[in-house]
Scaffold this motif. Structure first.
Motif, mmCIF file in Angstrom:
data_model
loop_
_atom_site.group_PDB
_atom_site.id
_atom_site.type_symbol
_atom_site.label_atom_id
_atom_site.label_comp_id
_atom_site.label_asym_id
_atom_site.label_seq_id
_atom_site.Cartn_x
_atom_site.Cartn_y
_atom_site.Cartn_z
ATOM 1 N N LYS A 164 -0.419 4.981 7.260
ATOM 2 C CA LYS A 164 -1.171 3.927 6.580
ATOM 3 C C LYS A 164 -0.675 2.545 7.056
ATOM 4 C CE LYS A 164 -2.688 7.384 4.303
ATOM 5 N NZ LYS A 164 -2.211 7.761 2.988
ATOM 6 N N VAL A 165 -1.533 1.611 7.070
ATOM 7 C CA VAL A 165 -1.300 0.200 7.393
ATOM 8 C C VAL A 165 -0.942 0.002 8.871
ATOM 9 C CG1 VAL A 165 -0.068 -1.942 6.855
ATOM 10 C CG2 VAL A 165 -0.555 -0.297 5.030
ATOM 11 N N LEU A 166 0.192 0.560 9.320
ATOM 12 C CA LEU A 166 0.677 0.294 10.687
ATOM 13 C C LEU A 166 0.396 1.467 11.621
ATOM 14 C CD1 LEU A 166 4.100 -1.235 9.724
ATOM 15 C CD2 LEU A 166 2.177 -2.454 10.734
ATOM 16 N N GLU A 216 0.817 -1.228 0.000
ATOM 17 C CA GLU A 216 0.000 0.000 0.000
ATOM 18 C C GLU A 216 0.855 1.285 0.000
ATOM 19 O OE1 GLU A 216 -3.717 -0.204 2.332
ATOM 20 O OE2 GLU A 216 -2.973 -2.134 3.026
ATOM 21 N N GLY A 217 1.916 1.255 -0.785
ATOM 22 C CA GLY A 217 2.715 2.462 -0.951
ATOM 23 C C GLY A 217 3.516 2.852 0.270
ATOM 24 N N THR A 218 3.720 1.942 1.212
ATOM 25 C CA THR A 218 4.462 2.306 2.430
ATOM 26 C C THR A 218 5.927 1.877 2.382
ATOM 27 O OG1 THR A 218 3.870 0.248 3.556
ATOM 28 C CG2 THR A 218 2.389 2.136 3.890
ATOM 29 N N LEU A 219 6.295 1.031 1.416
ATOM 30 C CA LEU A 219 7.679 0.535 1.375
ATOM 31 C C LEU A 219 8.448 1.010 0.142
ATOM 32 C CD1 LEU A 219 7.229 -3.168 2.630
ATOM 33 C CD2 LEU A 219 7.779 -1.124 3.954
ATOM 34 N N GLY A 220 7.756 1.344 -0.926
ATOM 35 C CA GLY A 220 8.431 1.783 -2.143
ATOM 36 C C GLY A 220 7.392 2.221 -3.166
ATOM 37 N N VAL A 221 7.882 2.950 -4.183
ATOM 38 C CA VAL A 221 6.977 3.409 -5.247
ATOM 39 C C VAL A 221 7.193 2.526 -6.472
ATOM 40 C CG1 VAL A 221 6.380 5.322 -6.786
ATOM 41 C CG2 VAL A 221 6.934 5.769 -4.388
ATOM 42 N N ILE A 222 6.134 1.884 -6.910
ATOM 43 C CA ILE A 222 6.218 0.941 -8.029
ATOM 44 C C ILE A 222 6.169 1.721 -9.344
ATOM 45 C CG2 ILE A 222 5.035 -0.988 -9.169
ATOM 46 C CD1 ILE A 222 3.967 -1.671 -6.250
#
Ligand SMILES: Cc1cc2nc3c(=O)[nH]c(=O)nc-3n(C[C@H](O)[C@H](O)[C@H](O)COP(=O)(O)OP(=O)(O)OC[C@H]3O[C@@H](n4cnc5c(N)ncnc54)[C@H](O)[C@@H]3O)c2cc1C
Length: 465
Positions: free
Chosen positions: A463-465, A205-211
């Motif tokens: 987001k997420v966490l 969900e965009g929290t670790l890297g930009v695809i």
């Protein structure tokens, strides 16, 4: 001066003013909320909108924001249903929507390599033009982008046969918050050379890297599709029917969509549709198969459904004999598209449970809702073969409010050992409930991964966490 001062100027110096856009020159409506965001984020303050054209531009933007300690919110088609793309606080919005190239279609390897901003419908059409099939399909196919679909690990109607987005991705290119570009555009089905890093980013969900780019798996276009609707008395019969369909159709079974009677009723007359099967049954199941043999497929479909009727597993059934009839059956299953007219205001859930326990869960959830709010309107339906259940609960001003309904439904999920998110992700909307479905150890490991890749927590914070 707070973090973010001067970031627009710095981004413009490096990327140009047509890529790093001054937010005061834009209508920001589409950047402030995704489709599913239920609450406004009053502190959202967009400092710049970066519409990158290349991976290098994404990298440069992230590096600058990282150095300036400015948060970045990746956005795709904003069709997400969990608030994952909604900005919180001061931030730069970053989108790859201008990266819309279909780079290659490899017929031998059955893969298509696309840039992250390509819309799902475009991928489906590009595959079809060459006789292939990209099976992932969601209602938002006209706006959801490849990168967004990967970032949420989207599902949809044909997961049963082809899997979720995760199962359809062979390679990814992703940019980390410090600007590092990881190009892992693997095109091979087998590749066990160390950790499978792409899996970390799929569903993050965009929290670790930009695809930025993806290699997707294609399938041969199916030559024949059969669709039918079957009525069952109870959930035990639905499970029997699923077993018979799995055995009878094998891997050809491509959809098994279960509708509880209340959902079916809502999707018929209130939405202006004639019921294809009479009301009064407990459950209605939409069944779809896809095969390579047009003649044989229809005969096999009718034989399997006919045997289920004879065995009393199915009480009544109809098989679509034209495109029009097929569309009419799917239209009932797609009733959520009409919710704004017939079931509003309401709060919606996308949860999962082991397939065999979905019936018990639905009964228990309904019992708890009714005990708390007598007369409450609630509908249940879902991709039950994928363990996925959708629930809609009607809100009533001053009596039935979103927060209380969420507490009740997610509490019930926690008690019965399910997941609070089957396919839509966590975003902002479900963050407070993650503990119902993940252990403290799992959440702690997620935090360690986040800290390793984005120690300053600048990428899609909150987001997420
Ligand atoms: C009518 C309708 C029907 C739907 N049906 C389904 C369904 O059946 N199954 C299903 O799974 N979903 C469904 N969805 C939800 C939605 O379509 C998916 O979540 C989709 O994957 C979102 O893609 P998007 O491009 O719109 O992403 P967005 O909504 O813009 O973003 C979603 C998340 O991905 C992140 N993100 C976006 N772009 C990038 C990027 N380049 N790099 C890293 N992170 C990024 C965002 O930060 C956010 O957290 C439906 C939505 C609608 C409106």
């Amino acid at each position: 001066m707070g973090a973010g001062a001067g970031i627009l100027e710095r981004l413009r110096e490096t990327l140009g003013s047509d890529v790093a856009i001054d937010p005061s020159t834009l209508d920001l409506t589409r950047h402030l909320k995704d489709y599913g965001t239920t609450d406004d984020q009053p502190d959202a303050c967009i400092l710049a909108v970066v519409l990158a054209r290349t991976t290098d531009q994404v990298s440069a933007a992230l590096k600058l924001c990282s150095e300036a300690s400015v948060a970045v919110v990746p956005q795709g088609g904003m069709s997400g249903l969990a608030g994952g793309g909604a900005p919180i606080g001061p931030c730069v919005v970053l989108s790859v929507e201008r990266m819309r190239a279909i780079e290659t279609l490899d017929e031998a390897g059955q893969t298509i390599t696309v840039e992250g901003g390509v819309v799902l419908e475009t991928i489906q059409k590009a595959a079809a033009e060459r006789g292939f099939f990209f099976p992932l399909d969601v209602g938002a196919r006209g706006s959801a982008q490849a990168a967004g679909l990967a970032a949420t690990n989207a599902g949809g109607n044909r997961v049963l046969r082809y899997g979720m987005m995760r199962d359809l991705i062979l390679g990814l290119e992703v940019v980390l918050m410090d600007g590092t570009v990881i190009t892992a555009l693997n095109t091979m089905i087998k590749n066990n050379a160390g950790y499978d890093l792409k899996q970390l980013f799929i569903g993050s969900e965009g929290t670790l890297g930009v695809i930025t780019r993806l290699v997707l798996r294609l399938h041969p276009a199916p030559a024949a599709t059969c669709t039918g609707l079957a009525a069952c008395a109870d959930y035990a019969a639905v499970l029997d029917l699923l077993d018979q369909c799995r055995r009878g159709f094998g891997s050809g079974l491509s959809a098994f969509e279960c509708m509880w009677a209340d959902f079916y009723s809502l999707g018929c007359e209130p939405c202006g549709r004639t019921p294809p099967l009479a009301h009064g049954h407990g459950f209605y199941v939409l069944i779809e198969t896809q095969g390579a043999d047009p003649g044989g497929e229809v005969a096999r479909f009718e034989a399997v459904i006919g045997a289920a009727l004879e065995a009393g597993v199915v009480q009544d059934a109809v098989v679509a004999s034209s495109q029009r009839e097929t569309a009419a059956l799917w239209a009932i299953r797609d009733t959520p598209g009409d919710y704004s007219r017939v079931f509003d205001p309401a709060v919606h859930f996308d949860v999962s449970l082991p397939v065999g326990r979905i019936g018990v869960f639905a009964e228990e959830c309904r019992r708890r809702l009714e005990a708390r709010w007598p007369g409450v309107a609630a509908v249940f339906f879902g991709h039950v073969a994928d363990s996925n259940l959708h629930i809609g609960v009607r809100l009533e001003a001053g009596r039935i409010v979103t927060r209380d309904v969420k507490d009740l439904v997610y509490g019930c999920i926690g008690d019965l050992g399910g997941s609070i998110s089957a396919e839509h992700g966590i975003g902002i909307d479900k963050r407070d409930y993650l503990h119902h479905s993940r252990s403290p150890q799992e959440i702690a490991l997620m935090r360690r991964l986040k800290a390793a890749l984005d120690p300053a927590e600048l990428l899609n914070p909150g987001k997420v966490l």
